[in-house]
Design a protein around this motif. Structure first.
Motif, short mmCIF file in Angstrom:
data_model
loop_
_atom_site.label_atom_id
_atom_site.label_comp_id
_atom_site.label_asym_id
_atom_site.label_seq_id
_atom_site.Cartn_x
_atom_site.Cartn_y
_atom_site.Cartn_z
N MET A 18 0.82 -1.22 0.00
CA MET A 18 0.00 0.00 0.00
C MET A 18 0.85 1.26 0.00
SD MET A 18 -3.08 -0.06 -0.37
CE MET A 18 -4.68 0.64 -0.09
N THR A 19 1.90 1.29 0.81
CA THR A 19 2.72 2.50 0.89
C THR A 19 3.36 2.80 -0.45
OG1 THR A 19 3.13 1.96 3.20
CG2 THR A 19 4.59 3.58 2.19
N ARG A 22 0.64 4.05 -2.82
CA ARG A 22 0.24 5.41 -2.41
C ARG A 22 1.30 6.44 -2.82
NH1 ARG A 22 -4.68 7.35 -0.18
NH2 ARG A 22 -5.59 5.78 1.14
N LYS A 29 -0.30 12.38 -8.95
CA LYS A 29 -1.72 12.76 -8.76
C LYS A 29 -2.04 14.10 -9.43
CE LYS A 29 -4.65 14.43 -5.00
NZ LYS A 29 -4.96 14.45 -3.57
N HIS A 51 -18.26 3.93 -0.68
CA HIS A 51 -18.31 3.86 0.79
C HIS A 51 -19.63 3.26 1.29
CE1 HIS A 51 -14.51 5.96 1.33
NE2 HIS A 51 -14.86 6.68 0.29
N GLU A 143 -8.59 8.80 -9.99
CA GLU A 143 -9.44 8.49 -8.82
C GLU A 143 -8.88 7.34 -8.00
OE1 GLU A 143 -13.53 7.88 -9.88
OE2 GLU A 143 -13.72 9.83 -10.84
N ASP A 145 -6.94 7.37 -5.59
CA ASP A 145 -6.96 7.60 -4.14
C ASP A 145 -8.35 7.31 -3.56
OD1 ASP A 145 -8.04 9.77 -5.47
OD2 ASP A 145 -7.08 11.29 -4.22
N ILE A 146 -9.38 7.47 -4.36
CA ILE A 146 -10.73 7.12 -3.89
C ILE A 146 -10.79 5.62 -3.60
CG2 ILE A 146 -13.17 6.95 -4.55
CD1 ILE A 146 -12.81 9.51 -6.18
N ASP A 149 -8.42 4.96 -0.49
CA ASP A 149 -9.06 5.44 0.75
C ASP A 149 -10.16 4.47 1.17
OD1 ASP A 149 -7.42 7.65 0.55
OD2 ASP A 149 -9.01 9.04 -0.09
N GLU A 152 -8.93 1.18 2.64
CA GLU A 152 -8.32 1.30 3.97
C GLU A 152 -9.31 1.76 5.02
OE1 GLU A 152 -4.72 3.49 2.45
OE2 GLU A 152 -3.90 2.05 3.86
N GLU B 75 -15.09 11.60 2.74
CA GLU B 75 -15.19 10.52 1.75
C GLU B 75 -15.43 11.11 0.36
OE1 GLU B 75 -18.16 7.83 3.18
OE2 GLU B 75 -16.82 6.96 4.68
N GLN B 77 -14.40 14.34 -2.56
CA GLN B 77 -13.31 15.24 -2.95
C GLN B 77 -13.93 16.50 -3.55
OE1 GLN B 77 -10.15 13.25 -5.09
NE2 GLN B 77 -10.39 11.40 -3.88
N ARG B 98 -7.86 19.24 -7.50
CA ARG B 98 -8.82 18.42 -6.75
C ARG B 98 -8.34 18.26 -5.31
NH1 ARG B 98 -10.05 12.84 -9.54
NH2 ARG B 98 -10.14 14.29 -11.28
N ASN B 100 -8.56 16.44 -1.69
CA ASN B 100 -8.98 15.25 -0.96
C ASN B 100 -8.67 15.48 0.52
OD1 ASN B 100 -9.22 12.77 0.26
ND2 ASN B 100 -8.19 11.62 -1.35
N LEU B 102 -8.87 13.82 3.11
CA LEU B 102 -8.23 12.72 3.85
C LEU B 102 -6.72 12.71 3.65
CD1 LEU B 102 -9.38 10.36 5.61
CD2 LEU B 102 -9.14 8.93 3.59
N THR B 194 -0.57 4.83 5.87
CA THR B 194 -1.28 5.09 4.61
C THR B 194 -2.65 5.69 4.95
OG1 THR B 194 -2.15 2.85 4.66
CG2 THR B 194 -0.18 3.22 3.35
#
Lengths: 152, 215
Positions: A18-19, A22, A29, A51, A143, A145-146, A149, A152, B75, B77, B98, B100, B102, B194
């Protein structure tokens, strides 16, 4: 390896760097999102947000999404920037190994797909197919990161 | 929409500054414009079709606008945009990248409280709270937002200048086998693996271990 995280989807256990993913995404990004001028559409988060997925459907949705990113997204994300391309292929390789492991879980019936997850993924595909291939792939990559996120 | 002729230079560097998810939009005045410039602000949720006006930031002359309430759902953006007005002229709408909440927020260092015995010190760490929509409402610790939150703790022996580092997940740490009657200084940092986030180190809190009664 450092930064590996074990995800428990019921009986299916997946280790993911994951790290590494990311930090790879964070590095590109701004570049990738700047290539996506469409603010009013999302592939993953609207009209139905990831979600709102029930925990029992998480494995199947994750399985479908990793297949989606490997089969439909990364291959259409070539840019003129070699640095960005290297980061994309590094992320793609990480996704490929996770896709295989999720596939094994799926074959061993540890990653069951219900009606709701099928509906949810159908919506994501419809969002994707509502754009031309390159725009849809770049938007999906932007997207990431969506997805992370949510996982996680 | 009756827009004026927009030839005013644009606001510059429109961006979110976020600390503990208090999300404030900032920008710089258009180049070459003195006083008297007014601004309007709008924001949108990524993936949703419309720009929403922020009434409290309409015709303002300051160059910031607090959008914490509007961007409190982490949740989602967001984008925000600013337009400048001066003497009947206007600029283009200038957008942020954009946002975010979080991953794009900064985190304050943890709060520390320290106590000591003859040969040990006990450290209690408290993560900062997420910006809260209603001050009377239930505070939300960033620990709830980032379940993987950890603390890096530094302990310095002021006499020998020897320093130890500890990484802990829970919020208490007892450091044993210390020298009696000695000053130790503690500081700590928050570290989230993370998404990758970390605070600065807190200021140092110093305390003496108790004197050895048998000596």
């Amino acid at each position: 390896t450092a930064g590996n995280k074990i995800f428990h989807f019921g009986p299916c256990r997946i280790s993911m760097s994951m790290t590494e993913i990311r930090s790879g995404f964070t590095a590109i990004k701004a570049n990738i999102q700047a290539r996506d001028p469409i603010r009013t559409l999302s592939i993953l988060s609207h009209p139905h947000s990831l979600h709102k997925v029930k925990s029992s459907d998480r494995c199947c949705i994750t399985y479908h999404l990793f297949n989606f990113y490997v089969d439909k997204v990364f291959k259409h994300c070539k840019t003129e920037d070699s640095y960005v391309n290297r980061k994309i292929s590094s992320i793609a390789n990480s996704f490929l190994s996770v896709k295989r492991r999720l596939g094994q879980c799926h074959e061993q019936n540890k990653c069951v797909c219900g009606q709701e997850s099928a509906e949810k993924f159908k919506q994501i595909l419809a969002n994707y197919e509502g754009l031309n291939v390159i725009s849809a792939a770049i938007k999906s990559l932007g997207e990431l990161d969506i997805l992370l996120d949510w996982m996680e | 929409s009756g827009e004026l002729y927009c030839s005013l230079p644009n606001p510059r560097n429109v961006h979110f500054e976020s600390i503990n998810m208090k999300n404030v939009l900032h920008w710089s005045a258009p180049e070459g414009t003195g006083d008297g410039v007014l601004y309007k602000v709008k924001y949108s949720v990524y993936g949703v079709g419309k720009w929403i006006r922020k009434p409290e930031c309409r015709n303002i002359n300051r160059t910031w606008c607090d959008l914490s309430r509007e961007t409190s759902d982490y949740e989602e953006q967001y984008y925000a945009t600013v337009k400048a007005f001066l003497n009947g002229m206007c600029s283009d709408w200038m957008e942020t990248t954009r946002f975010n909440p979080l991953t794009d927020t900064k985190i304050d260092p943890p709060m520390i409280s320290v106590s000591s015995t003859e040969k040990s010190i006990s450290i209690i760490l408290t993560a900062p709270e997420k910006w809260n929509r209603s001050p009377e409402g239930e505070p939300i610790s960033l620990l709830q937002v980032y379940p993987g939150l950890q603390y890096n703790v530094s302990v310095l022996n002021k006499k020998t200048k020897k320093r130890w580092f500890f990484s802990v997940s829970n919020n208490t740490l007892v450091v044993p086998w210390l020298e009696p009657g000695t000053a130790y200084c503690v500081s700590a940092q928050i570290y989230v693996t993370t998404p990758l986030l970390h605070s600065g180190f807190s200021k140092e809190y110093c305390i003496d271990t108790l004197k050895d009664k048998t000596a």
